[in-house]
Write a protein that holds these residues in place. Structure first.
Motif, PDB file in Angstrom:
ATOM      1  N   ILE A 130       0.837  -1.206   0.000  1.00 48.32           N
ATOM      2  CA  ILE A 130       0.000   0.000   0.000  1.00 48.32           C
ATOM      3  C   ILE A 130       0.869   1.253   0.000  1.00 48.32           C
ATOM      4  CG2 ILE A 130      -1.694   1.315   1.346  1.00 48.32           C
ATOM      5  CD1 ILE A 130      -2.812  -1.340   2.348  1.00 48.32           C
ATOM      6  N   ARG A 131       1.917   1.220   0.846  1.00 56.16           N
ATOM      7  CA  ARG A 131       2.820   2.385   0.896  1.00 56.16           C
ATOM      8  C   ARG A 131       3.509   2.588  -0.450  1.00 56.16           C
ATOM      9  NH1 ARG A 131       4.395   0.069   6.175  1.00 56.16           N
ATOM     10  NH2 ARG A 131       3.347   1.269   7.828  1.00 56.16           N
ATOM     11  N   ALA A 132       3.904   1.494  -1.093  1.00 60.60           N
ATOM     12  CA  ALA A 132       4.567   1.609  -2.393  1.00 60.60           C
ATOM     13  C   ALA A 132       3.613   2.202  -3.431  1.00 60.60           C
ATOM     14  CB  ALA A 132       5.067   0.231  -2.847  1.00 60.60           C
ATOM     15  N   GLU A 133       2.355   1.732  -3.401  1.00 60.85           N
ATOM     16  CA  GLU A 133       1.365   2.272  -4.328  1.00 60.85           C
ATOM     17  C   GLU A 133       1.131   3.759  -4.062  1.00 60.85           C
ATOM     18  OE1 GLU A 133      -2.143  -0.039  -4.016  1.00 60.85           O
ATOM     19  OE2 GLU A 133      -1.252  -1.870  -4.836  1.00 60.85           O
ATOM     20  N   ARG A 134       1.010   4.096  -2.768  1.00 59.59           N
ATOM     21  CA  ARG A 134       0.781   5.508  -2.441  1.00 59.59           C
ATOM     22  C   ARG A 134       1.988   6.353  -2.809  1.00 59.59           C
ATOM     23  NH1 ARG A 134      -1.874   7.319   3.155  1.00 59.59           N
ATOM     24  NH2 ARG A 134      -3.556   6.186   2.127  1.00 59.59           N
ATOM     25  N   GLN A 135       3.185   5.815  -2.553  1.00 66.90           N
ATOM     26  CA  GLN A 135       4.391   6.548  -2.924  1.00 66.90           C
ATOM     27  C   GLN A 135       4.451   6.753  -4.431  1.00 66.90           C
ATOM     28  OE1 GLN A 135       8.022   4.704  -1.669  1.00 66.90           O
ATOM     29  NE2 GLN A 135       9.297   6.469  -2.133  1.00 66.90           N
ATOM     30  N   ALA A 136       4.063   5.691  -5.188  1.00 65.50           N
ATOM     31  CA  ALA A 136       4.043   5.820  -6.643  1.00 65.50           C
ATOM     32  C   ALA A 136       3.038   6.885  -7.071  1.00 65.50           C
ATOM     33  CB  ALA A 136       3.713   4.477  -7.285  1.00 65.50           C
ATOM     34  N   ARG A 137       1.850   6.878  -6.418  1.00 62.90           N
ATOM     35  CA  ARG A 137       0.855   7.897  -6.743  1.00 62.90           C
ATOM     36  C   ARG A 137       1.355   9.282  -6.362  1.00 62.90           C
ATOM     37  NH1 ARG A 137      -2.806   4.087  -4.477  1.00 62.90           N
ATOM     38  NH2 ARG A 137      -2.931   5.335  -2.568  1.00 62.90           N
ATOM     39  N   GLU A 138       2.013   9.370  -5.196  1.00 66.39           N
ATOM     40  CA  GLU A 138       2.542  10.662  -4.758  1.00 66.39           C
ATOM     41  C   GLU A 138       3.614  11.164  -5.710  1.00 66.39           C
ATOM     42  OE1 GLU A 138       2.888  14.045  -2.369  1.00 66.39           O
ATOM     43  OE2 GLU A 138       1.351  12.489  -2.521  1.00 66.39           O
ATOM     44  N   GLN A 139       4.497  10.248  -6.129  1.00 66.86           N
ATOM     45  CA  GLN A 139       5.526  10.634  -7.086  1.00 66.86           C
ATOM     46  C   GLN A 139       4.905  11.060  -8.411  1.00 66.86           C
ATOM     47  OE1 GLN A 139       8.137   7.246  -7.286  1.00 66.86           O
ATOM     48  NE2 GLN A 139       9.283   7.814  -5.431  1.00 66.86           N
ATOM     49  N   ALA A 140       3.881  10.290  -8.838  1.00 63.25           N
ATOM     50  CA  ALA A 140       3.194  10.667 -10.075  1.00 63.25           C
ATOM     51  C   ALA A 140       2.531  12.032  -9.928  1.00 63.25           C
ATOM     52  CB  ALA A 140       2.159   9.605 -10.435  1.00 63.25           C
ATOM     53  N   ARG A 141       1.948  12.264  -8.739  1.00 68.72           N
ATOM     54  CA  ARG A 141       1.321  13.566  -8.498  1.00 68.72           C
ATOM     55  C   ARG A 141       2.356  14.687  -8.522  1.00 68.72           C
ATOM     56  NH1 ARG A 141       0.855  17.043  -4.618  1.00 68.72           N
ATOM     57  NH2 ARG A 141       2.099  15.750  -3.207  1.00 68.72           N
ATOM     58  N   MET A 142       3.507  14.431  -7.872  1.00 70.71           N
ATOM     59  CA  MET A 142       4.561  15.451  -7.861  1.00 70.71           C
ATOM     60  C   MET A 142       5.081  15.704  -9.269  1.00 70.71           C
ATOM     61  SD  MET A 142       6.689  14.357  -4.401  1.00 70.71           S
ATOM     62  CE  MET A 142       7.906  15.645  -4.708  1.00 70.71           C
ATOM     63  N   ILE A 143       5.208  14.617 -10.049  1.00 70.91           N
ATOM     64  CA  ILE A 143       5.663  14.790 -11.428  1.00 70.91           C
ATOM     65  C   ILE A 143       4.657  15.622 -12.210  1.00 70.91           C
ATOM     66  CG2 ILE A 143       6.099  13.567 -13.600  1.00 70.91           C
ATOM     67  CD1 ILE A 143       7.315  11.291 -11.957  1.00 70.91           C
ATOM     68  N   ARG A 144       3.361  15.313 -12.003  1.00 73.04           N
ATOM     69  CA  ARG A 144       2.332  16.098 -12.688  1.00 73.04           C
ATOM     70  C   ARG A 144       2.374  17.557 -12.260  1.00 73.04           C
ATOM     71  NH1 ARG A 144      -0.872  11.575 -11.503  1.00 73.04           N
ATOM     72  NH2 ARG A 144      -1.849  12.686  -9.768  1.00 73.04           N
ATOM     73  N   GLU A 145       2.573  17.761 -10.944  1.00 74.53           N
ATOM     74  CA  GLU A 145       2.661  19.142 -10.454  1.00 74.53           C
ATOM     75  C   GLU A 145       3.868  19.855 -11.051  1.00 74.53           C
ATOM     76  OE1 GLU A 145       2.693  19.067  -6.239  1.00 74.53           O
ATOM     77  OE2 GLU A 145       0.539  18.713  -6.027  1.00 74.53           O
ATOM     78  N   GLN A 146       5.014  19.132 -11.097  1.00 77.64           N
ATOM     79  CA  GLN A 146       6.204  19.731 -11.695  1.00 77.64           C
ATOM     80  C   GLN A 146       5.984  20.020 -13.174  1.00 77.64           C
ATOM     81  OE1 GLN A 146       9.286  16.899 -10.803  1.00 77.64           O
ATOM     82  NE2 GLN A 146       9.402  17.441  -8.637  1.00 77.64           N
ATOM     83  N   GLN A 147       5.326  19.068 -13.857  1.00 71.89           N
ATOM     84  CA  GLN A 147       5.037  19.292 -15.270  1.00 71.89           C
ATOM     85  C   GLN A 147       4.080  20.461 -15.452  1.00 71.89           C
ATOM     86  OE1 GLN A 147       3.592  15.422 -16.421  1.00 71.89           O
ATOM     87  NE2 GLN A 147       5.630  14.656 -16.971  1.00 71.89           N
ATOM     88  N   ASP A 148       3.075  20.500 -14.573  1.00 72.59           N
ATOM     89  CA  ASP A 148       2.134  21.615 -14.646  1.00 72.59           C
ATOM     90  C   ASP A 148       2.832  22.941 -14.360  1.00 72.59           C
ATOM     91  OD1 ASP A 148       0.126  19.845 -15.196  1.00 72.59           O
ATOM     92  OD2 ASP A 148      -0.678  19.768 -13.149  1.00 72.59           O
ATOM     93  N   GLU A 149       3.725  22.919 -13.359  1.00 68.71           N
ATOM     94  CA  GLU A 149       4.466  24.140 -13.033  1.00 68.71           C
ATOM     95  C   GLU A 149       5.368  24.550 -14.189  1.00 68.71           C
ATOM     96  OE1 GLU A 149       5.794  27.483 -11.291  1.00 68.71           O
ATOM     97  OE2 GLU A 149       4.101  26.218 -10.686  1.00 68.71           O
ATOM     98  N   ALA A 150       6.038  23.534 -14.797  1.00 67.78           N
ATOM     99  CA  ALA A 150       6.888  23.828 -15.947  1.00 67.78           C
ATOM    100  C   ALA A 150       6.055  24.370 -17.110  1.00 67.78           C
ATOM    101  CB  ALA A 150       7.639  22.568 -16.382  1.00 67.78           C
ATOM    102  N   TYR A 151       4.883  23.754 -17.293  1.00 65.29           N
ATOM    103  CA  TYR A 151       4.002  24.241 -18.366  1.00 65.29           C
ATOM    104  C   TYR A 151       3.546  25.671 -18.077  1.00 65.29           C
ATOM    105  CZ  TYR A 151      -0.275  24.884 -21.063  1.00 65.29           C
ATOM    106  OH  TYR A 151      -1.245  25.396 -21.875  1.00 65.29           O
ATOM    107  N   GLN A 152       3.136  25.907 -16.806  1.00 64.00           N
ATOM    108  CA  GLN A 152       2.699  27.252 -16.442  1.00 64.00           C
ATOM    109  C   GLN A 152       3.831  28.260 -16.598  1.00 64.00           C
ATOM    110  OE1 GLN A 152      -0.336  28.247 -15.840  1.00 64.00           O
ATOM    111  NE2 GLN A 152      -1.206  26.173 -15.975  1.00 64.00           N
TER     112      GLN A 152
END
Length: 449
Positions: A281-303
């Motif tokens: 569960i922690r690995a899945e959540r960490q993967a989701r968190e990392q994916a979320r951070m990547i999306r946020e970074q991508q969104d920030e880079a896009y912005q």
């Protein structure tokens, strides 16, 4: 499935938490409660707990505190309450003195040290204490204060919040939750609190394993409902709750008196069995968190890229507007220049056609002027002494003044001592140009005005 499909991700998460907390398996009933309370999870759970505030609302198989009576468990509705009320009136002469004696004894006991005070029991007509939302938040602090007054300050670190909040924290942080239900009316409670919960080894173990601990007094409505949900039949009662997939699950119950080592052993067994699932569960959540951070970074880079493009476009637009204004100004200036040139050409032609003839040399009071033009050519001409400087300027304007541009103004000056003649009404005599003078035609500059 259609009902769940129309829910948002946040609503589905609240629905799972509500069912896990209240043990409500009826999906439609759970949805109705949540919708009636505006999807406020805390209020929805509290509304369920409020329903068990009195015996009239308790399920038949719910465990009863030791001092409760079964008077209301066999019949229901207004008939039962009417019978109880009549019985109360008939027995009032007997019960009233007993109640007064009990109140006097309770008041006297309040002066004893906390460890020697008798544990108060609720009256037979009410097994649990009704709570409000504010009471629920204060219950944890009140329980901690009472616990430490009676059993001392050495105990596990109790979570300061409601049972619902403890479950939410355990789920969000993927932690084990150890639930302790406290029933002061049971004989084993005092020894369990002093020897087991008061064990330093147990407290250290729970801290080391990062286990969340929540405790509550079953005499309160919320805690009593928790005891029903967890199917507590014997006290002291411990339950170990662990995250399971997308919800929470009771993985172990410890009922009755037990030693610190037994609690530690039970928790250790649970950790060994459940930890692999929690790691997943922690690995899945960490993967989701990392994916979320990547999306946020991508969104920030896009912005950031979008802001840079917008800034670049803004500057380009401002530059285009500036160039357009400069072009318009240049066109306007050129049109004005052409208009001035055309006006000067017409004026020059008019002056040439209307210029008075040069006075005869035989006339008296003449001024003979030697005028050097901008091209270096020198022109000599006679003027009458009473002619004005305007007459002199009109004569010079009829000449070819190259290399001066046609639209450039000129002035007539005396080189030594230098004097610029700008008073057009002044006569040549008054200007000191009689009987003769040598003058120069120059381009007009601002200081010549």
């Amino acid at each position: 499935m259609d009902t769940l499909d129309r829910l948002t991700a946040d609503q589905r998460d609240k629905l799972q938490n509500f069912q896990a907390i209240t043990n409500q398996e009826d999906l439609d009933a759970a949805l109705a409660i949540l919708e009636n309370h505006g999807w406020d999870l805390q209020r929805s759970v509290h509304s369920v707990f409020e329903e068990v505030g009195t015996d009239d609302h308790l399920p038949e198989d719910a465990p009863q505190p030791a001092s409760s009576t079964s008077t209301n468990s066999t019949t229901s509705g207004g008939l039962q309450r009417q019978t109880v009320s009549l019985w109360t009136l008939l027995t009032l002469p007997v019960t009233l003195p007993l109640r007064i004696a009990w109140a006097i004894l309770s008041y006297a006991a309040s002066f004893l040290p906390p460890s020697l005070r008798p544990i108060p029991r609720p009256p037979a007509a009410q097994t649990t204490r009704s709570t409000t939302p504010r009471d629920l938040k204060a219950a944890a602090a009140r329980f901690l204060l009472d616990f430490e007054q009676i059993y001392g300050t050495l105990h596990p670190q109790f979570f300061q919040g409601t049972y619902t909040q403890a479950l939410q924290k355990a789920k969000s942080e993927i932690r084990y939750l150890l639930v302790y239900l406290h029933s002061p009316e049971h004989d084993d409670t005092s020894g369990f609190c002093r020897q087991t919960l008061g064990s330093e080894s147990l407290s250290s173990f729970l801290i080391q394993k990062n286990i969340l601990v929540w405790a509550g007094d079953v005499r309160n409505s919320e805690e009593f409902q928790v005891s029903n949900i967890l199917s507590a039949t014997k006290y002291p009662f411990l339950a170990i709750i662990a995250p399971h997939q997308s919800s929470l699950k009771v993985v172990e119950r410890i009922e009755g008196p037990c030693s610190p080592d037994e609690v530690i052993a039970a928790v250790t067994r649970v950790i060994e069995q459940v930890d692999p699932q929690l790691l997943s569960i922690r690995a899945e959540r960490q993967a989701r968190e990392q994916a979320r951070m990547i999306r946020e970074q991508q969104d920030e880079a896009y912005q950031a890229s979008l802001r840079a493009d917008q800034e670049k476009e803004r500057r380009a637009r401002e530059e285009r507007e500036k160039q357009e204004k400069e072009r318009e100004a240049a066109e306007k200036a050129e049109k004005n220049r052409e208009a001035r040139i055309e006006a000067k050409k017409k004026r020059k032609q008019h002056l040439t056609d209307t210029l008075p003839a040069e006075p005869d040399a035989s006339e008296s009071q003449l001024s003979k002027l030697s005028i050097r033009l901008p091209s270096g050519e020198r022109v000599v001409r006679r003027f009458r002494a009473d002619d004005t400087m305007q007459n002199l300027y009109d004569f010079v304007e009829t000449r070819d003044l190259l290399p001066l541009e046609f639209d450039v103004d000129f002035v007539i000056v005396n080189t030594y001592p230098r004097k610029v003649y700008v008073n057009m009404e002044e006569t040549l005599r008054d200007a000191g140009l009689v009987p003769n003078a040598s003058l120069v035609v120059e381009e007009k500059i601002e200081e010549d005005e």
